[in-house]
Motif scaffolding. Structure first.
Motif, PDB file in Angstrom:
ATOM      1  N   LEU A   1       0.425   2.999  -3.809  1.00 29.19           N
ATOM      2  CA  LEU A   1       1.114   2.426  -5.046  1.00 29.19           C
ATOM      3  C   LEU A   1       2.014   1.390  -4.942  1.00 29.19           C
ATOM      4  O   LEU A   1       1.931   0.306  -5.086  1.00 29.19           O
ATOM      5  CB  LEU A   1       1.535   2.903  -6.225  1.00 29.19           C
ATOM      6  CG  LEU A   1       2.192   3.145  -7.344  1.00 29.19           C
ATOM      7  CD1 LEU A   1       1.204   2.518  -8.542  1.00 29.19           C
ATOM      8  CD2 LEU A   1       3.257   3.190  -7.893  1.00 29.19           C
ATOM      9  N   VAL A   2       2.905   1.536  -3.455  1.00 28.84           N
ATOM     10  CA  VAL A   2       3.871   0.917  -2.790  1.00 28.84           C
ATOM     11  C   VAL A   2       2.753  -1.121  -2.827  1.00 28.84           C
ATOM     12  O   VAL A   2       3.005  -1.484  -2.761  1.00 28.84           O
ATOM     13  CB  VAL A   2       4.627   1.066  -2.536  1.00 28.84           C
ATOM     14  CG1 VAL A   2       5.782  -0.020  -1.633  1.00 28.84           C
ATOM     15  CG2 VAL A   2       5.840   2.078  -3.267  1.00 28.84           C
ATOM     16  N   ALA A   3       1.901  -0.368  -1.558  1.00 27.28           N
ATOM     17  CA  ALA A   3       1.483  -1.377  -0.670  1.00 27.28           C
ATOM     18  C   ALA A   3       0.483  -2.222  -1.927  1.00 27.28           C
ATOM     19  O   ALA A   3       0.218  -2.847  -1.271  1.00 27.28           O
ATOM     20  CB  ALA A   3       0.350  -0.381   0.581  1.00 27.28           C
ATOM     21  N   GLU A   4       0.187  -1.474  -2.728  1.00 26.33           N
ATOM     22  CA  GLU A   4      -0.619  -2.150  -4.103  1.00 26.33           C
ATOM     23  C   GLU A   4      -0.477  -2.910  -4.525  1.00 26.33           C
ATOM     24  O   GLU A   4      -0.244  -4.374  -4.930  1.00 26.33           O
ATOM     25  CB  GLU A   4      -1.406  -0.616  -5.088  1.00 26.33           C
ATOM     26  CG  GLU A   4      -2.743  -0.097  -4.594  1.00 26.33           C
ATOM     27  CD  GLU A   4      -3.245   0.614  -5.872  1.00 26.33           C
ATOM     28  OE1 GLU A   4      -2.364   1.134  -6.843  1.00 26.33           O
ATOM     29  OE2 GLU A   4      -4.330   1.461  -5.772  1.00 26.33           O
ATOM     30  N   TYR A   5       1.229  -2.602  -4.765  1.00 25.59           N
ATOM     31  CA  TYR A   5       1.953  -4.130  -5.571  1.00 25.59           C
ATOM     32  C   TYR A   5       2.716  -5.089  -4.417  1.00 25.59           C
ATOM     33  O   TYR A   5       2.828  -6.399  -4.935  1.00 25.59           O
ATOM     34  CB  TYR A   5       3.514  -3.092  -6.257  1.00 25.59           C
ATOM     35  CG  TYR A   5       3.426  -2.301  -7.500  1.00 25.59           C
ATOM     36  CD1 TYR A   5       2.518  -2.463  -8.574  1.00 25.59           C
ATOM     37  CD2 TYR A   5       4.020  -0.627  -7.806  1.00 25.59           C
ATOM     38  CE1 TYR A   5       2.519  -2.828  -9.563  1.00 25.59           C
ATOM     39  CE2 TYR A   5       3.367  -0.113  -8.577  1.00 25.59           C
ATOM     40  CZ  TYR A   5       3.414  -0.906  -9.450  1.00 25.59           C
ATOM     41  OH  TYR A   5       2.441  -0.384 -10.739  1.00 25.59           O
ATOM     42  N   LEU A   6       3.025  -4.880  -3.585  1.00 29.75           N
ATOM     43  CA  LEU A   6       2.909  -5.402  -2.004  1.00 29.75           C
ATOM     44  C   LEU A   6       1.550  -6.123  -2.031  1.00 29.75           C
ATOM     45  O   LEU A   6       1.653  -7.492  -2.006  1.00 29.75           O
ATOM     46  CB  LEU A   6       3.324  -5.208  -0.736  1.00 29.75           C
ATOM     47  CG  LEU A   6       4.754  -4.373  -0.889  1.00 29.75           C
ATOM     48  CD1 LEU A   6       4.838  -3.499   0.599  1.00 29.75           C
ATOM     49  CD2 LEU A   6       5.961  -5.187  -1.312  1.00 29.75           C
ATOM     50  N   TRP A   7       0.148  -5.813  -2.296  1.00 26.56           N
ATOM     51  CA  TRP A   7      -0.920  -6.585  -1.930  1.00 26.56           C
ATOM     52  C   TRP A   7      -1.083  -7.558  -3.046  1.00 26.56           C
ATOM     53  O   TRP A   7      -2.438  -8.270  -3.012  1.00 26.56           O
ATOM     54  CB  TRP A   7      -2.481  -5.363  -2.445  1.00 26.56           C
ATOM     55  CG  TRP A   7      -3.695  -5.791  -1.868  1.00 26.56           C
ATOM     56  CD1 TRP A   7      -3.813  -7.177  -1.468  1.00 26.56           C
ATOM     57  CD2 TRP A   7      -4.266  -5.461  -2.049  1.00 26.56           C
ATOM     58  NE1 TRP A   7      -5.351  -7.014  -1.512  1.00 26.56           N
ATOM     59  CE2 TRP A   7      -5.712  -5.808  -1.841  1.00 26.56           C
ATOM     60  CE3 TRP A   7      -4.773  -3.737  -2.850  1.00 26.56           C
ATOM     61  CZ2 TRP A   7      -6.931  -4.995  -2.044  1.00 26.56           C
ATOM     62  CZ3 TRP A   7      -6.006  -3.703  -3.234  1.00 26.56           C
ATOM     63  CH2 TRP A   7      -7.391  -4.102  -2.384  1.00 26.56           C
ATOM     64  N   ILE A   8      -0.586  -6.805  -5.046  1.00 23.32           N
ATOM     65  CA  ILE A   8      -1.002  -7.856  -5.964  1.00 23.32           C
ATOM     66  C   ILE A   8      -0.541  -9.260  -5.792  1.00 23.32           C
ATOM     67  O   ILE A   8      -0.820 -10.176  -6.586  1.00 23.32           O
ATOM     68  CB  ILE A   8      -0.335  -6.667  -6.576  1.00 23.32           C
ATOM     69  CG1 ILE A   8      -1.095  -7.068  -8.163  1.00 23.32           C
ATOM     70  CG2 ILE A   8       1.350  -7.618  -7.279  1.00 23.32           C
ATOM     71  CD1 ILE A   8      -0.468  -6.360  -9.706  1.00 23.32           C
ATOM     72  N   PHE A   9       0.208  -9.272  -4.936  1.00 25.39           N
ATOM     73  CA  PHE A   9       0.274 -11.251  -4.508  1.00 25.39           C
ATOM     74  C   PHE A   9      -0.849 -12.068  -4.808  1.00 25.39           C
ATOM     75  O   PHE A   9      -1.219 -13.784  -4.783  1.00 25.39           O
ATOM     76  CB  PHE A   9       1.419 -11.821  -3.802  1.00 25.39           C
ATOM     77  CG  PHE A   9       2.554 -10.616  -4.315  1.00 25.39           C
ATOM     78  CD1 PHE A   9       3.355 -11.473  -5.126  1.00 25.39           C
ATOM     79  CD2 PHE A   9       3.228  -9.834  -3.870  1.00 25.39           C
ATOM     80  CE1 PHE A   9       4.824 -10.831  -4.916  1.00 25.39           C
ATOM     81  CE2 PHE A   9       5.189  -9.586  -4.187  1.00 25.39           C
ATOM     82  CZ  PHE A   9       5.454 -10.034  -5.280  1.00 25.39           C
ATOM     83  N   SER A  10      -1.825 -11.419  -3.437  1.00 21.84           N
ATOM     84  CA  SER A  10      -3.274 -12.633  -4.024  1.00 21.84           C
ATOM     85  C   SER A  10      -3.724 -11.928  -4.882  1.00 21.84           C
ATOM     86  O   SER A  10      -4.538 -13.154  -5.153  1.00 21.84           O
ATOM     87  CB  SER A  10      -3.815 -11.389  -2.396  1.00 21.84           C
ATOM     88  OG  SER A  10      -4.248  -9.874  -2.646  1.00 21.84           O
TER      89      SER A  10
END
Length: 431
Positions: A252-261
Motif C-alpha cells: 500500500l505504501v509503495a502504491e501511494y508513492l507510485w501514485i505520483f506517476s
C-alpha cells in the motif's frame, strides 16, 4: 495540448490522496492490527477483481466512445452505469443471508465501487478538475469515517468496510456533479434529470460496448488481477496472517508513492480522448519515470522512520516490502501512461496479450516462490512479471509510433522546465 490547470488540479488531487489515504490506512492498520488487516485486504482485493469482471471494460470504453461520438455519448453512458448499479444492488439485497458475511461484504463493496469507477471514468474526460475534487473529498470522507470508527466502533472488519463505502459514495455523487457541470455538457445543453436518465436508451450503448470492449475487458481484468492476485494466493497457500498484513501495508505504501506517476496518466487519459498526439504521451511517460525515481530515492532515505511513525512499530517490516514493491511498480509506469493512449486510439490487442501473459506468469511464479520464500516470493514474482509487462508496452508503443527509445525513457531538461512553468502560467503549449 496540456493546460496548466489540468496538471495543477491533478497534482493537487494526488497530493491530497496520498496524505488522506495514508491517514486512513494508518487508522485502519492500527485499528485492525496485522491479522485483521489481512482479512480486510482479502475483501478489498476480491471486490476489486469482481468489479472489473462486472464492469466488462465499460469504463475504459468511454474514452474511445467519447472520441468517436463527442459530448452526446455522455448521457447514455451515465444511464447505463446507473441501471447496472441498481440491478447489482438489488441482487446483493436478495442474497442477504444466503452468502456468508465475508462474501456478502465483497459483493456490496463491488457494487459501490463499480458505479464509482464508471462515473469517475466519465468525469475524468468531461471535467478533469471536477473529477479531482470528487476524488479528494471522497478520500477525506474515508478519513472522517475512520476517525468515527476509531473512537466509537468495536474492533471489527465490517466497520472499516463501512468507512470505505462512505468514500465510494461521496466520490460517486461528486463525480456525477462534475459530469453534469463539464464544459462540453453545459455548452451543448445536455439534460441530466432523473427522468431523462431513465428514458435514455441503454441497449445501443451496451451493445456497442459489448461488441468493442471485449479486448478492453480482458485488459482491465488482467491488469487489476495482476495487482491484486498475490494476496489471494498467499491466503490460499495459508501464509501467516500477520505476514500478509505486513505485506499489504508495504504494498500500500509503495502504491501511494507510485501514485505520483498518475499525475501524468490522468491528464493523458483526458487529453488522448480529445486527440492528444503520441509525442505528448512520450513526454508524459518520461516525466512519470523521472518523478517516481526521485520519490523512490527519498523513500529509501526516510521511509523506515515514516512507516514506524505512521503505522506503528508492528508494521516496521513493511519498509523492506515497500522498497522491493517500488522496483516492480516502476516497470508498470508504461502500462499506466502509454496504456491510456493505446486504449484511446483503440490499439489494444497486443497490449492485452502482453498483460494477459504477465498475469499468467505472475500467478505461476507466485505458486512457485511463495512456498519457499513466503511474501517475499510474491515480491519476486511481481518484479519479474511487471518488468515483462512494462517492456512489452514500450515495444508496442515504439512499433506503433516509431518514437525513439530515448524520447520515451530519458527525461530532458526542457521537460522539467515545461512542467514547472505550467504551474505559474495559464497559457497552452506542448509538454
Amino acid at each position: 495540448m496540456i493546460r496548466s490547470s489540468d496538471y495543477t488540479a491533478t497534482i493537487a488531487k494526488k497530493m491530497f490522496v496520498v496524505f488522506s489515504g495514508t491517514a486512513a490506512s494508518a487508522l485502519v492498520a492500527r485499528f485492525l492490527g496485522p491479522e485483521m488487516r489481512a482479512e480486510y485486504a482479502f475483501i478489498q482485493n476480491s471486490a476489486a477483481i469482481l468489479v472489473v469482471v462486472l464492469n466488462f471494460g465499460l469504463s475504459n470504453y468511454y474514452q474511445s466512445l467519447r472520441r468517436q461520438q463527442g459530448p452526446g455519448a455522455c448521457a447514455g453512458f451515465v444511464a447505463v452505469s446507473i441501471k447496472m448499479a441498481a440491478l447489482l444492488m438489488l441482487a446483493a439485497l436478495l442474497l442477504t443471508g444466503v452468502l456468508n458475511p465475508v462474501h456478502h461484504m465483497i459483493l456490496i463493496v463491488a457494487c459501490c465501487s463499480l458505479l464509482r469507477l464508471q462515473f469517475q471514468a466519465v468525469s475524468l474526460v468531461e471535467n478533469i478538475q471536477g473529477a479531482s475534487i470528487a476524488t479528494m473529498l471522497g478520500s477525506l470522507a474515508e478519513v472522517l469515517a475512520m476517525v468515527l470508527v476509531w473512537f466509537w466502533a468495536p474492533h471489527a472488519v465490517g466497520w472499516v468496510v463501512c468507512a470505505f463505502i462512505s468514500k465510494e459514495f461521496v466520490n460517486t455523487a461528486l463525480s456525477l456533479r462534475a459530469i453534469v457541470r463539464g464544459p462540453d455538457q453545459v455548452s451543448t445543453g445536455s439534460l441530466f434529470s432523473i427522468k431523462s436518465l431513465v428514458s435514455q436508451k441503454s441497449f445501443p450503448v451496451v451493445r456497442s460496448a459489448m461488441m468493442r470492449s471485449i479486448p478492453l475487458f480482458f485488459l482491465i481484468v488482467s491488469t487489476t488481477t495482476l495487482y491484486k492476485v498475490d494476496v489471494l494466493i498467499q491466503s490460499e497457500l495459508n501464509v501467516n496472517a500477520r505476514d500478509i498484513g505486513i505485506y499489504v501495508v508495504g504494498v500500500l505504501v509503495a502504491e501511494y508513492l507510485w501514485i505520483f506517476s498518475d499525475i501524468f496518466k490522468d491528464v493523458q487519459t483526458s487529453r488522448t480522448a480529445r486527440g492528444e498526439d503520441a509525442r505528448g504521451v512520450a513526454s508524459a511517460h518520461r516525466m512519470a519515470l523521472f518523478l517516481t525515481i526521485i520519490i523512490y530515492i527519498l523513500f529509501l532515505c526516510f521511509g523506515k522512520f515514516a512507516i514506524n511513525l505512521v503505522f506503528g512499530s508492528s508494521f516496521s517490516e513493511s519498509y523492506e516490502i515497500s522498497l522491493l514493491m517500488l522496483i516492480a511498480n516502476i516497470f508498470m509506469i508504461p502500462s499506466k501512461v502509454i496504456g491510456s493512449y493505446l486504449i484511446s486510439i483503440y490499439n489494444v490487442k497486443k497490449y492485452v496479450s502482453i498483460m494477459v501473459f504477465s498475469l499468467i506468469l505472475n500467478v505461476i511464479l507466485n505458486f512457485i516462490f511463495i512456498p519457499h520464500w513466503g511474501v517475499y516470493g510474491s515480491l519476486m514474482a511481481n518484479i519479474l512479471s511487471y518488468s515483462v509487462a512494462g517492456i512489452g508496452v514500450i515495444l508496442i508503443f515504439y512499433v506503433h509510433t516509431n518514437i525513439d527509445f530515448r524520447d520515451i525513457l530519458l527525461v530532458k531538461r526542457r521537460d522539467v522546465s515545461a512542467v514547472f512553468a505550467r504551474f505559474y502560467r495559464n497559457d497552452r503549449g506542448d509538454v
